[in-house]
Design a protein around this motif. Structure first.
Motif, PDB file in Angstrom:
ATOM      1  N   PHE A 246     -16.209  10.664  -7.487  1.00 55.90           N
ATOM      2  CA  PHE A 246     -17.085   9.708  -6.821  1.00 55.90           C
ATOM      3  C   PHE A 246     -16.217   8.585  -6.268  1.00 55.90           C
ATOM      4  O   PHE A 246     -15.433   7.975  -6.994  1.00 55.90           O
ATOM      5  CB  PHE A 246     -18.108   9.151  -7.816  1.00 55.90           C
ATOM      6  CG  PHE A 246     -19.246   8.412  -7.179  1.00 55.90           C
ATOM      7  CD1 PHE A 246     -20.428   9.056  -6.873  1.00 55.90           C
ATOM      8  CD2 PHE A 246     -19.136   7.055  -6.884  1.00 55.90           C
ATOM      9  CE1 PHE A 246     -21.489   8.380  -6.287  1.00 55.90           C
ATOM     10  CE2 PHE A 246     -20.184   6.367  -6.305  1.00 55.90           C
ATOM     11  CZ  PHE A 246     -21.371   7.033  -6.003  1.00 55.90           C
ATOM     12  N   ILE A 247     -16.349   8.299  -4.985  1.00 56.29           N
ATOM     13  CA  ILE A 247     -15.498   7.309  -4.320  1.00 56.29           C
ATOM     14  C   ILE A 247     -16.366   6.235  -3.680  1.00 56.29           C
ATOM     15  O   ILE A 247     -17.305   6.543  -2.946  1.00 56.29           O
ATOM     16  CB  ILE A 247     -14.601   7.966  -3.259  1.00 56.29           C
ATOM     17  CG1 ILE A 247     -13.712   9.038  -3.900  1.00 56.29           C
ATOM     18  CG2 ILE A 247     -13.747   6.915  -2.544  1.00 56.29           C
ATOM     19  CD1 ILE A 247     -12.934   9.869  -2.911  1.00 56.29           C
ATOM     20  N   VAL A 248     -16.041   4.983  -3.968  1.00 55.03           N
ATOM     21  CA  VAL A 248     -16.723   3.843  -3.356  1.00 55.03           C
ATOM     22  C   VAL A 248     -15.753   3.173  -2.400  1.00 55.03           C
ATOM     23  O   VAL A 248     -14.729   2.630  -2.822  1.00 55.03           O
ATOM     24  CB  VAL A 248     -17.195   2.825  -4.413  1.00 55.03           C
ATOM     25  CG1 VAL A 248     -17.920   1.654  -3.744  1.00 55.03           C
ATOM     26  CG2 VAL A 248     -18.095   3.497  -5.440  1.00 55.03           C
ATOM     27  N   ASP A 249     -16.042   3.231  -1.124  1.00 55.75           N
ATOM     28  CA  ASP A 249     -15.229   2.542  -0.119  1.00 55.75           C
ATOM     29  C   ASP A 249     -15.772   1.125   0.063  1.00 55.75           C
ATOM     30  O   ASP A 249     -16.959   0.939   0.348  1.00 55.75           O
ATOM     31  CB  ASP A 249     -15.272   3.282   1.220  1.00 55.75           C
ATOM     32  CG  ASP A 249     -14.500   4.597   1.179  1.00 55.75           C
ATOM     33  OD1 ASP A 249     -13.482   4.657   0.483  1.00 55.75           O
ATOM     34  OD2 ASP A 249     -14.953   5.557   1.837  1.00 55.75           O
ATOM     35  N   ILE A 250     -14.896   0.123  -0.086  1.00 56.23           N
ATOM     36  CA  ILE A 250     -15.290  -1.275   0.096  1.00 56.23           C
ATOM     37  C   ILE A 250     -15.074  -1.688   1.554  1.00 56.23           C
ATOM     38  O   ILE A 250     -15.940  -2.264   2.196  1.00 56.23           O
ATOM     39  CB  ILE A 250     -14.507  -2.198  -0.847  1.00 56.23           C
ATOM     40  CG1 ILE A 250     -14.665  -1.724  -2.290  1.00 56.23           C
ATOM     41  CG2 ILE A 250     -14.964  -3.645  -0.678  1.00 56.23           C
ATOM     42  CD1 ILE A 250     -16.084  -1.682  -2.774  1.00 56.23           C
ATOM     43  N   THR A 254      -9.742  -0.980   0.767  1.00 55.19           N
ATOM     44  CA  THR A 254      -9.993  -0.858  -0.669  1.00 55.19           C
ATOM     45  C   THR A 254     -10.996   0.242  -0.970  1.00 55.19           C
ATOM     46  O   THR A 254     -12.028   0.362  -0.302  1.00 55.19           O
ATOM     47  CB  THR A 254     -10.531  -2.187  -1.235  1.00 55.19           C
ATOM     48  OG1 THR A 254      -9.618  -3.243  -0.907  1.00 55.19           O
ATOM     49  CG2 THR A 254     -10.690  -2.117  -2.747  1.00 55.19           C
ATOM     50  N   SER A 255     -10.692   1.046  -2.014  1.00 57.37           N
ATOM     51  CA  SER A 255     -11.614   2.077  -2.481  1.00 57.37           C
ATOM     52  C   SER A 255     -11.473   2.227  -3.995  1.00 57.37           C
ATOM     53  O   SER A 255     -10.462   1.859  -4.584  1.00 57.37           O
ATOM     54  CB  SER A 255     -11.329   3.427  -1.797  1.00 57.37           C
ATOM     55  OG  SER A 255     -10.050   3.910  -2.157  1.00 57.37           O
ATOM     56  N   ILE A 256     -12.519   2.777  -4.605  1.00 60.41           N
ATOM     57  CA  ILE A 256     -12.562   2.972  -6.054  1.00 60.41           C
ATOM     58  C   ILE A 256     -12.923   4.423  -6.303  1.00 60.41           C
ATOM     59  O   ILE A 256     -13.902   4.934  -5.745  1.00 60.41           O
ATOM     60  CB  ILE A 256     -13.616   2.047  -6.695  1.00 60.41           C
ATOM     61  CG1 ILE A 256     -13.327   0.588  -6.334  1.00 60.41           C
ATOM     62  CG2 ILE A 256     -13.653   2.229  -8.203  1.00 60.41           C
ATOM     63  CD1 ILE A 256     -14.514  -0.323  -6.515  1.00 60.41           C
ATOM     64  N   GLN A 257     -12.153   5.100  -7.155  1.00 59.58           N
ATOM     65  CA  GLN A 257     -12.383   6.516  -7.421  1.00 59.58           C
ATOM     66  C   GLN A 257     -12.680   6.720  -8.903  1.00 59.58           C
ATOM     67  O   GLN A 257     -11.960   6.240  -9.770  1.00 59.58           O
ATOM     68  CB  GLN A 257     -11.168   7.357  -7.010  1.00 59.58           C
ATOM     69  CG  GLN A 257     -11.365   8.851  -7.241  1.00 59.58           C
ATOM     70  CD  GLN A 257     -10.258   9.684  -6.609  1.00 59.58           C
ATOM     71  OE1 GLN A 257      -9.689   9.303  -5.590  1.00 59.58           O
ATOM     72  NE2 GLN A 257      -9.957  10.819  -7.205  1.00 59.58           N
ATOM     73  N   VAL A 258     -13.760   7.474  -9.185  1.00 53.66           N
ATOM     74  CA  VAL A 258     -14.163   7.731 -10.565  1.00 53.66           C
ATOM     75  C   VAL A 258     -14.669   9.160 -10.678  1.00 53.66           C
ATOM     76  O   VAL A 258     -14.929   9.829  -9.679  1.00 53.66           O
ATOM     77  CB  VAL A 258     -15.283   6.756 -11.006  1.00 53.66           C
ATOM     78  CG1 VAL A 258     -14.849   5.320 -10.856  1.00 53.66           C
ATOM     79  CG2 VAL A 258     -16.546   7.002 -10.200  1.00 53.66           C
ATOM     80  N   LEU A 259     -14.825   9.608 -11.937  1.00 56.90           N
ATOM     81  CA  LEU A 259     -15.442  10.904 -12.195  1.00 56.90           C
ATOM     82  C   LEU A 259     -16.829  10.708 -12.788  1.00 56.90           C
ATOM     83  O   LEU A 259     -17.807  11.261 -12.328  1.00 56.90           O
ATOM     84  CB  LEU A 259     -14.559  11.746 -13.120  1.00 56.90           C
ATOM     85  CG  LEU A 259     -13.215  12.180 -12.513  1.00 56.90           C
ATOM     86  CD1 LEU A 259     -12.392  12.929 -13.555  1.00 56.90           C
ATOM     87  CD2 LEU A 259     -13.442  13.061 -11.287  1.00 56.90           C
ATOM     88  N   GLY A 260     -16.921   9.958 -13.849  1.00 57.21           N
ATOM     89  CA  GLY A 260     -18.203   9.626 -14.469  1.00 57.21           C
ATOM     90  C   GLY A 260     -18.003   8.388 -15.314  1.00 57.21           C
ATOM     91  O   GLY A 260     -17.232   8.415 -16.278  1.00 57.21           O
ATOM     92  N   THR A 261     -18.666   7.308 -14.978  1.00 57.28           N
ATOM     93  CA  THR A 261     -18.335   6.047 -15.616  1.00 57.28           C
ATOM     94  C   THR A 261     -19.364   4.976 -15.294  1.00 57.28           C
ATOM     95  O   THR A 261     -20.253   5.176 -14.464  1.00 57.28           O
ATOM     96  CB  THR A 261     -16.946   5.573 -15.144  1.00 57.28           C
ATOM     97  OG1 THR A 261     -16.561   4.425 -15.860  1.00 57.28           O
ATOM     98  CG2 THR A 261     -16.960   5.246 -13.671  1.00 57.28           C
ATOM     99  N   ARG A 262     -19.247   3.819 -15.943  1.00 55.23           N
ATOM    100  CA  ARG A 262     -20.084   2.658 -15.662  1.00 55.23           C
ATOM    101  C   ARG A 262     -19.194   1.498 -15.243  1.00 55.23           C
ATOM    102  O   ARG A 262     -18.268   1.129 -15.977  1.00 55.23           O
ATOM    103  CB  ARG A 262     -20.915   2.267 -16.894  1.00 55.23           C
ATOM    104  CG  ARG A 262     -21.869   3.347 -17.368  1.00 55.23           C
ATOM    105  CD  ARG A 262     -22.824   2.839 -18.446  1.00 55.23           C
ATOM    106  NE  ARG A 262     -22.103   2.394 -19.635  1.00 55.23           N
ATOM    107  CZ  ARG A 262     -22.249   1.198 -20.204  1.00 55.23           C
ATOM    108  NH1 ARG A 262     -23.077   0.309 -19.676  1.00 55.23           N
ATOM    109  NH2 ARG A 262     -21.582   0.887 -21.291  1.00 55.23           N
ATOM    110  N   PHE A 263     -19.464   0.930 -14.091  1.00 59.78           N
ATOM    111  CA  PHE A 263     -18.635  -0.174 -13.613  1.00 59.78           C
ATOM    112  C   PHE A 263     -19.407  -1.041 -12.635  1.00 59.78           C
ATOM    113  O   PHE A 263     -20.418  -0.629 -12.068  1.00 59.78           O
ATOM    114  CB  PHE A 263     -17.347   0.355 -12.950  1.00 59.78           C
ATOM    115  CG  PHE A 263     -17.576   1.171 -11.710  1.00 59.78           C
ATOM    116  CD1 PHE A 263     -17.422   0.611 -10.447  1.00 59.78           C
ATOM    117  CD2 PHE A 263     -17.938   2.508 -11.791  1.00 59.78           C
ATOM    118  CE1 PHE A 263     -17.624   1.358  -9.300  1.00 59.78           C
ATOM    119  CE2 PHE A 263     -18.135   3.275 -10.660  1.00 59.78           C
ATOM    120  CZ  PHE A 263     -17.984   2.693  -9.406  1.00 59.78           C
ATOM    121  N   ASN A 264     -18.900  -2.265 -12.442  1.00 59.87           N
ATOM    122  CA  ASN A 264     -19.513  -3.221 -11.527  1.00 59.87           C
ATOM    123  C   ASN A 264     -18.494  -3.596 -10.458  1.00 59.87           C
ATOM    124  O   ASN A 264     -17.304  -3.785 -10.747  1.00 59.87           O
ATOM    125  CB  ASN A 264     -19.948  -4.488 -12.281  1.00 59.87           C
ATOM    126  CG  ASN A 264     -20.781  -5.415 -11.418  1.00 59.87           C
ATOM    127  OD1 ASN A 264     -21.987  -5.231 -11.297  1.00 59.87           O
ATOM    128  ND2 ASN A 264     -20.166  -6.419 -10.813  1.00 59.87           N
TER     129      ASN A 264
END
Length: 397
Positions: A246-250, A254-264
Protein backbone atom coordinates in the motif's frame (compact mmCIF):
# COMPACT_ATOMS: atom_id res chain seq x y z
CA UNK A 1 -6.48 -14.45 36.79
CA UNK A 2 -7.97 -11.89 39.17
CA UNK A 3 -4.49 -10.90 40.31
CA UNK A 4 -3.50 -10.27 36.68
CA UNK A 5 -6.59 -8.13 36.06
CA UNK A 6 -5.91 -6.16 39.23
CA UNK A 7 -2.31 -5.60 38.15
CA UNK A 8 -3.46 -4.40 34.71
CA UNK A 9 -5.98 -2.04 36.30
CA UNK A 10 -3.37 -0.47 38.56
CA UNK A 11 -0.91 -0.26 35.66
CA UNK A 12 -3.36 1.50 33.33
CA UNK A 13 -4.50 3.84 36.10
CA UNK A 14 -0.89 4.94 36.55
CA UNK A 15 -0.39 5.41 32.81
CA UNK A 16 -3.57 7.46 32.47
CA UNK A 17 -2.46 9.69 35.34
CA UNK A 18 0.93 10.12 33.70
CA UNK A 19 -0.72 11.04 30.40
CA UNK A 20 -2.78 13.79 32.05
CA UNK A 21 0.40 15.10 33.73
CA UNK A 22 2.38 14.71 30.47
CA UNK A 23 5.08 12.63 32.21
CA UNK A 24 4.96 9.38 30.22
CA UNK A 25 8.04 7.92 28.59
CA UNK A 26 7.92 6.89 24.92
CA UNK A 27 7.52 3.23 25.89
CA UNK A 28 4.72 4.05 28.32
CA UNK A 29 2.88 6.13 25.69
CA UNK A 30 3.05 3.20 23.27
CA UNK A 31 1.75 0.80 25.94
CA UNK A 32 -1.13 3.15 26.74
CA UNK A 33 -1.98 3.63 23.04
CA UNK A 34 -2.18 -0.15 22.55
CA UNK A 35 -4.51 -0.44 25.53
CA UNK A 36 -6.71 2.41 24.25
CA UNK A 37 -6.93 0.79 20.82
CA UNK A 38 -7.93 -2.58 22.30
CA UNK A 39 -11.49 -1.52 23.14
CA UNK A 40 -13.76 1.52 22.74
CA UNK A 41 -14.56 1.49 26.48
CA UNK A 42 -10.88 2.13 27.22
CA UNK A 43 -10.92 5.22 25.00
CA UNK A 44 -14.10 6.38 26.76
CA UNK A 45 -12.29 6.21 30.12
CA UNK A 46 -9.56 8.55 28.81
CA UNK A 47 -12.09 11.04 27.40
CA UNK A 48 -13.96 11.07 30.72
CA UNK A 49 -10.72 11.77 32.57
CA UNK A 50 -9.97 14.65 30.19
CA UNK A 51 -13.36 16.14 30.99
CA UNK A 52 -12.77 15.69 34.73
CA UNK A 53 -9.35 17.31 34.47
CA UNK A 54 -10.92 20.31 32.72
CA UNK A 55 -13.64 20.53 35.36
CA UNK A 56 -11.06 20.35 38.14
CA UNK A 57 -9.17 23.23 36.58
CA UNK A 58 -12.32 25.34 36.50
CA UNK A 59 -12.93 24.60 40.18
CA UNK A 60 -9.37 25.63 41.03
CA UNK A 61 -9.92 28.94 39.26
CA UNK A 62 -13.24 29.44 41.04
CA UNK A 63 -11.62 28.78 44.42
CA UNK A 64 -8.95 31.33 43.61
CA UNK A 65 -11.52 33.98 42.75
CA UNK A 66 -13.46 33.21 45.93
CA UNK A 67 -10.29 33.58 48.00
CA UNK A 68 -9.54 36.98 46.47
CA UNK A 69 -13.15 38.12 46.93
CA UNK A 70 -13.17 37.03 50.59
CA UNK A 71 -9.99 38.99 51.19
CA UNK A 72 -11.61 42.06 49.67
CA UNK A 73 -14.70 41.56 51.82
CA UNK A 74 -12.61 41.50 54.98
CA UNK A 75 -10.71 44.63 53.97
CA UNK A 76 -13.95 46.44 53.26
CA UNK A 77 -15.47 45.24 56.54
CA UNK A 78 -12.45 46.68 58.36
CA UNK A 79 -13.08 49.98 56.61
CA UNK A 80 -16.68 49.89 57.79
CA UNK A 81 -15.50 49.26 61.35
CA UNK A 82 -13.27 52.31 61.15
CA UNK A 83 -16.19 54.43 60.03
CA UNK A 84 -18.31 53.12 62.87
CA UNK A 85 -15.54 54.03 65.28
CA UNK A 86 -15.99 57.62 64.20
CA UNK A 87 -19.69 57.37 65.09
CA UNK A 88 -21.01 57.92 61.60
CA UNK A 89 -24.73 58.38 61.62
CA UNK A 90 -26.78 55.24 61.07
CA UNK A 91 -28.26 56.51 57.82
CA UNK A 92 -24.84 57.26 56.44
CA UNK A 93 -23.66 53.84 57.53
CA UNK A 94 -26.46 52.11 55.66
CA UNK A 95 -25.71 54.12 52.55
CA UNK A 96 -22.01 53.36 52.93
CA UNK A 97 -22.79 49.69 53.36
CA UNK A 98 -24.77 49.73 50.14
CA UNK A 99 -21.93 51.46 48.36
CA UNK A 100 -19.45 48.96 49.80
CA UNK A 101 -21.52 46.06 48.50
CA UNK A 102 -21.36 47.61 45.06
CA UNK A 103 -17.63 48.07 45.48
CA UNK A 104 -17.30 44.43 46.51
CA UNK A 105 -19.19 43.31 43.43
CA UNK A 106 -17.09 45.62 41.29
CA UNK A 107 -13.90 44.28 42.86
CA UNK A 108 -14.93 40.72 42.12
CA UNK A 109 -15.75 41.73 38.56
CA UNK A 110 -12.37 43.42 38.20
CA UNK A 111 -10.51 40.34 39.38
CA UNK A 112 -12.68 38.17 37.14
CA UNK A 113 -11.79 40.44 34.24
CA UNK A 114 -8.12 40.44 35.09
CA UNK A 115 -7.75 36.70 35.12
CA UNK A 116 -10.56 35.62 32.78
CA UNK A 117 -10.08 38.43 30.26
CA UNK A 118 -13.75 38.52 29.12
CA UNK A 119 -13.01 41.77 27.30
CA UNK A 120 -11.19 39.63 24.75
CA UNK A 121 -14.53 38.08 23.79
CA UNK A 122 -16.33 41.11 22.48
CA UNK A 123 -18.80 39.13 20.36
CA UNK A 124 -19.61 36.05 22.43
CA UNK A 125 -22.89 35.66 20.60
CA UNK A 126 -20.93 34.97 17.42
CA UNK A 127 -18.71 32.41 19.11
CA UNK A 128 -21.66 30.47 20.50
CA UNK A 129 -22.98 30.12 16.97
CA UNK A 130 -19.68 28.90 15.50
CA UNK A 131 -20.09 25.14 15.76
CA UNK A 132 -17.34 22.51 15.58
CA UNK A 133 -16.74 20.41 12.51
CA UNK A 134 -18.95 17.49 11.53
CA UNK A 135 -19.04 14.52 9.19
CA UNK A 136 -19.26 16.02 5.72
CA UNK A 137 -17.32 15.72 2.50
CA UNK A 138 -17.50 15.98 -1.27
CA UNK A 139 -17.06 12.96 -3.52
CA UNK A 140 -15.73 13.69 -7.01
CA UNK A 141 -16.44 10.89 -9.50
CA UNK A 142 -14.30 9.83 -12.43
CA UNK A 143 -16.47 11.78 -14.89
CA UNK A 144 -15.99 15.01 -12.93
CA UNK A 145 -19.43 15.02 -11.34
CA UNK A 146 -19.57 15.48 -7.59
CA UNK A 147 -21.93 14.73 -4.74
CA UNK A 148 -22.18 16.08 -1.20
CA UNK A 149 -21.85 13.59 1.63
CA UNK A 150 -23.10 13.99 5.20
CA UNK A 151 -24.76 11.95 7.91
CA UNK A 152 -28.24 12.81 6.66
CA UNK A 153 -27.85 11.71 3.02
CA UNK A 154 -27.43 7.93 2.89
CA UNK A 155 -27.05 6.66 -0.65
CA UNK A 156 -25.89 3.67 -2.69
CA UNK A 157 -24.89 3.36 -6.34
CA UNK A 158 -22.82 1.29 -8.76
CA UNK A 159 -19.57 2.63 -10.19
CA UNK A 160 -19.23 0.83 -13.49
CA UNK A 161 -20.15 -2.84 -13.59
CA UNK A 162 -17.89 -3.91 -10.74
CA UNK A 163 -17.90 -1.64 -7.71
CA UNK A 164 -20.75 -0.90 -5.31
CA UNK A 165 -20.45 2.41 -3.46
CA UNK A 166 -22.45 2.99 -0.30
CA UNK A 167 -22.59 6.07 1.92
CA UNK A 168 -24.18 5.69 5.33
CA UNK A 169 -23.80 7.55 8.65
CA UNK A 170 -20.48 9.20 7.85
CA UNK A 171 -18.91 6.14 6.18
CA UNK A 172 -18.19 5.88 2.45
CA UNK A 173 -17.58 2.22 1.55
CA UNK A 174 -16.44 0.54 -1.68
CA UNK A 175 -17.09 -3.12 -2.49
CA UNK A 176 -15.86 -5.06 -5.53
CA UNK A 177 -18.66 -7.42 -6.57
CA UNK A 178 -17.12 -8.59 -9.85
CA UNK A 179 -13.45 -9.54 -9.51
CA UNK A 180 -13.13 -10.40 -13.18
CA UNK A 181 -14.05 -6.92 -14.34
CA UNK A 182 -10.96 -4.93 -15.32
CA UNK A 183 -12.27 -1.37 -15.53
CA UNK A 184 -10.54 1.02 -13.11
CA UNK A 185 -11.92 4.42 -12.23
CA UNK A 186 -10.64 7.03 -9.81
CA UNK A 187 -12.59 8.94 -7.20
CA UNK A 188 -11.56 11.79 -4.92
CA UNK A 189 -12.91 12.38 -1.41
CA UNK A 190 -12.54 15.98 -0.21
CA UNK A 191 -13.25 17.17 3.33
CA UNK A 192 -13.75 20.93 3.63
CA UNK A 193 -12.79 23.10 6.58
CA UNK A 194 -15.08 22.03 9.38
CA UNK A 195 -15.48 18.51 7.98
CA UNK A 196 -14.19 14.98 8.52
CA UNK A 197 -15.06 11.63 6.99
CA UNK A 198 -14.45 7.87 7.14
CA UNK A 199 -13.56 5.96 3.98
CA UNK A 200 -13.48 2.19 3.48
CA UNK A 201 -11.54 1.26 0.36
CA UNK A 202 -12.29 -1.75 -1.80
CA UNK A 203 -9.40 -3.78 -0.28
CA UNK A 204 -10.67 -3.33 3.29
CA UNK A 205 -8.37 -0.43 4.21
CA UNK A 206 -9.93 2.17 6.50
CA UNK A 207 -9.04 5.86 6.11
CA UNK A 208 -10.19 8.59 8.48
CA UNK A 209 -9.91 12.04 6.88
CA UNK A 210 -9.32 15.17 8.95
CA UNK A 211 -10.65 18.61 7.97
CA UNK A 212 -9.37 20.38 4.82
CA UNK A 213 -7.95 17.18 3.32
CA UNK A 214 -8.38 15.08 0.20
CA UNK A 215 -7.56 11.61 -1.04
CA UNK A 216 -7.59 10.29 -4.62
CA UNK A 217 -7.98 6.52 -5.01
CA UNK A 218 -9.02 3.83 -7.51
CA UNK A 219 -12.48 2.36 -7.03
CA UNK A 220 -10.79 -1.06 -7.04
CA UNK A 221 -7.13 -2.13 -6.77
CA UNK A 222 -5.49 -4.19 -9.53
CA UNK A 223 -1.91 -4.99 -10.43
CA UNK A 224 0.98 -5.30 -7.97
CA UNK A 225 0.35 -2.30 -5.71
CA UNK A 226 -2.35 -0.24 -4.00
CA UNK A 227 -1.63 3.45 -4.51
CA UNK A 228 -3.51 6.56 -3.30
CA UNK A 229 -2.70 10.29 -3.24
CA UNK A 230 -3.19 12.29 -0.04
CA UNK A 231 -3.29 16.00 0.78
CA UNK A 232 -3.84 17.17 4.36
CA UNK A 233 -4.16 14.69 7.22
CA UNK A 234 -5.46 11.13 7.47
CA UNK A 235 -5.24 8.11 9.74
CA UNK A 236 -4.86 4.74 7.97
CA UNK A 237 -5.59 1.18 9.03
CA UNK A 238 -4.26 -0.72 6.04
CA UNK A 239 -5.55 -4.18 5.17
CA UNK A 240 -2.72 -6.70 4.94
CA UNK A 241 -1.77 -7.97 1.51
CA UNK A 242 1.84 -9.10 1.14
CA UNK A 243 1.49 -9.25 -2.66
CA UNK A 244 0.28 -5.66 -2.96
CA UNK A 245 2.09 -3.03 -0.92
CA UNK A 246 0.00 0.00 0.00
CA UNK A 247 1.55 3.30 -1.10
CA UNK A 248 0.49 6.80 -0.06
CA UNK A 249 1.81 9.54 -2.34
CA UNK A 250 1.99 12.94 -0.60
CA UNK A 251 3.46 14.94 -3.46
CA UNK A 252 6.00 14.35 -6.21
CA UNK A 253 8.74 14.16 -3.56
CA UNK A 254 7.29 12.09 -0.70
CA UNK A 255 5.62 8.67 -0.45
CA UNK A 256 4.90 6.11 2.26
CA UNK A 257 4.94 2.36 1.63
CA UNK A 258 3.34 -0.25 3.90
CA UNK A 259 1.98 -3.79 3.84
CA UNK A 260 -0.50 -3.79 6.72
CA UNK A 261 -0.29 -1.28 9.52
CA UNK A 262 -1.80 1.65 11.44
CA UNK A 263 -0.32 5.10 10.96
CA UNK A 264 -1.15 8.80 10.79
CA UNK A 265 0.05 11.26 8.15
CA UNK A 266 -0.03 15.02 8.70
CA UNK A 267 0.87 16.57 5.34
CA UNK A 268 -0.88 19.94 5.34
CA UNK A 269 0.95 22.28 2.98
CA UNK A 270 0.72 25.13 5.51
CA UNK A 271 2.59 23.11 8.14
CA UNK A 272 6.38 23.33 8.29
CA UNK A 273 7.00 19.58 7.96
CA UNK A 274 5.31 16.33 6.97
CA UNK A 275 4.87 13.97 9.92
CA UNK A 276 4.30 10.23 9.53
CA UNK A 277 3.56 8.57 12.87
CA UNK A 278 3.51 4.77 13.14
CA UNK A 279 1.31 3.00 15.70
CA UNK A 280 1.58 -0.57 14.48
CA UNK A 281 3.40 -2.54 11.78
CA UNK A 282 6.18 -1.19 9.59
CA UNK A 283 6.46 1.81 7.27
CA UNK A 284 9.07 2.98 4.78
CA UNK A 285 9.11 6.72 4.11
CA UNK A 286 10.73 8.10 0.95
CA UNK A 287 11.46 11.78 0.40
CA UNK A 288 13.48 12.90 -2.59
CA UNK A 289 16.60 10.72 -2.67
CA UNK A 290 16.23 9.80 1.01
CA UNK A 291 14.51 6.80 2.55
CA UNK A 292 13.98 5.60 6.13
CA UNK A 293 12.05 2.82 7.82
CA UNK A 294 10.27 3.55 11.10
CA UNK A 295 9.06 1.30 13.91
CA UNK A 296 5.92 1.58 16.06
CA UNK A 297 6.18 4.54 18.41
CA UNK A 298 8.32 6.54 15.98
CA UNK A 299 7.61 9.27 13.48
CA UNK A 300 9.37 10.36 10.31
CA UNK A 301 9.76 14.10 9.73
CA UNK A 302 10.28 15.19 6.13
CA UNK A 303 10.39 18.46 4.19
CA UNK A 304 7.78 19.25 1.58
CA UNK A 305 10.41 19.68 -1.14
CA UNK A 306 12.34 16.48 -0.38
CA UNK A 307 15.70 18.25 -0.22
CA UNK A 308 16.64 17.30 3.34
CA UNK A 309 17.35 13.98 5.04
CA UNK A 310 14.48 12.29 6.87
CA UNK A 311 14.51 12.65 10.65
CA UNK A 312 13.25 9.68 12.68
CA UNK A 313 12.33 10.44 16.30
CA UNK A 314 10.18 9.13 19.15
CA UNK A 315 6.49 9.95 18.63
CA UNK A 316 3.65 10.90 20.91
CA UNK A 317 1.23 8.47 19.27
CA UNK A 318 -1.73 9.48 21.44
CA UNK A 319 -1.33 13.10 20.46
CA UNK A 320 -0.83 12.22 16.77
CA UNK A 321 -4.26 10.55 16.52
CA UNK A 322 -6.09 12.70 19.09
CA UNK A 323 -8.03 14.43 16.29
CA UNK A 324 -9.32 11.08 15.05
CA UNK A 325 -10.54 10.29 18.56
CA UNK A 326 -12.36 13.62 18.87
CA UNK A 327 -9.81 15.43 21.04
CA UNK A 328 -7.65 18.54 20.72
CA UNK A 329 -4.26 17.73 22.28
CA UNK A 330 -2.29 20.96 22.62
CA UNK A 331 0.43 19.84 25.02
CA UNK A 332 3.61 21.80 24.32
CA UNK A 333 2.19 23.06 21.00
CA UNK A 334 3.15 26.32 19.30
CA UNK A 335 0.31 28.83 19.27
CA UNK A 336 0.58 29.15 15.49
CA UNK A 337 -0.01 25.40 15.10
CA UNK A 338 -2.94 25.53 17.50
CA UNK A 339 -4.53 28.33 15.50
CA UNK A 340 -4.15 26.41 12.25
CA UNK A 341 -6.00 23.47 13.79
CA UNK A 342 -8.70 25.81 15.10
CA UNK A 343 -9.03 27.42 11.67
CA UNK A 344 -9.52 24.09 9.91
CA UNK A 345 -11.94 22.61 12.42
CA UNK A 346 -14.17 25.65 12.95
CA UNK A 347 -13.87 26.96 9.39
CA UNK A 348 -12.74 30.42 10.47
CA UNK A 349 -9.92 32.75 9.45
CA UNK A 350 -7.16 33.52 11.95
CA UNK A 351 -5.72 37.05 11.97
CA UNK A 352 -2.81 38.17 14.15
CA UNK A 353 -3.04 41.70 15.50
CA UNK A 354 0.73 42.11 15.19
CA UNK A 355 3.34 39.39 14.91
CA UNK A 356 2.62 35.75 15.79
CA UNK A 357 3.20 35.38 19.57
CA UNK A 358 6.06 32.97 20.26
CA UNK A 359 4.31 30.99 22.97
CA UNK A 360 3.26 27.40 23.54
CA UNK A 361 -0.12 26.08 24.60
CA UNK A 362 -0.86 23.26 27.05
CA UNK A 363 -4.16 21.48 27.42
CA UNK A 364 -6.66 19.00 26.05
CA UNK A 365 -10.33 19.34 25.19
CA UNK A 366 -12.95 17.53 23.16
CA UNK A 367 -13.40 18.74 19.58
CA UNK A 368 -17.19 18.81 19.85
CA UNK A 369 -17.14 22.11 21.81
CA UNK A 370 -18.48 25.26 20.17
CA UNK A 371 -16.03 28.09 19.55
CA UNK A 372 -17.12 30.05 22.62
CA UNK A 373 -16.08 27.17 24.87
CA UNK A 374 -12.72 26.93 23.14
CA UNK A 375 -12.14 30.69 23.47
CA UNK A 376 -12.86 30.48 27.20
CA UNK A 377 -10.27 27.73 27.58
CA UNK A 378 -7.70 29.64 25.51
CA UNK A 379 -8.24 32.75 27.61
CA UNK A 380 -7.66 30.63 30.70
CA UNK A 381 -4.28 29.72 29.19
CA UNK A 382 -3.51 33.44 28.79
CA UNK A 383 -4.02 33.24 25.02
CA UNK A 384 -5.72 36.53 24.12
CA UNK A 385 -8.23 36.17 21.29
CA UNK A 386 -11.22 38.13 20.02
CA UNK A 387 -13.91 37.03 17.58
CA UNK A 388 -14.53 39.99 15.30
CA UNK A 389 -17.20 38.29 13.18
CA UNK A 390 -18.66 34.85 12.79
CA UNK A 391 -15.70 33.75 10.65
CA UNK A 392 -12.77 35.89 11.83
CA UNK A 393 -10.76 35.24 14.99
CA UNK A 394 -8.13 37.82 16.00
CA UNK A 395 -5.13 36.85 18.13
CA UNK A 396 -4.12 39.86 20.24
CA UNK A 397 -0.67 40.77 21.51
Amino acid sequence: MEDQQLHTTFRMTGLLAGYLRNTLSDAERLELEQWLAAHESNRAILEELINEEKAAEEWRKLAYYRERTEKARKELAAEVAKRKAFRIRRLFFYRAAGVLLLVLAAAAAIWQTQFRKPDHITTAEYAENVLPGSQKAQLVLSNGNSMELNTGSDTSFMQGASVKVQQQQGLLAYEDINNNYEEIQFHQLITPKGGEYHLLLEDGTHVWMNAASSIRFPTRFTGTERRVQLSGEAYFEVAKDAKKPFIVDINQHTSIQVLGTRFNVNAYTDEEKIHTTLLEGAVAVNSGSFGRAIAPGQRAVTDHDGNKAIIVEPADTIRAVAWKNGVFDFNDTKLSEVMRQVSRWYNIDIVYEKSIPDIKVWGRMERNQNLQQLITILNGMDVRVKLESINKLIVLQ
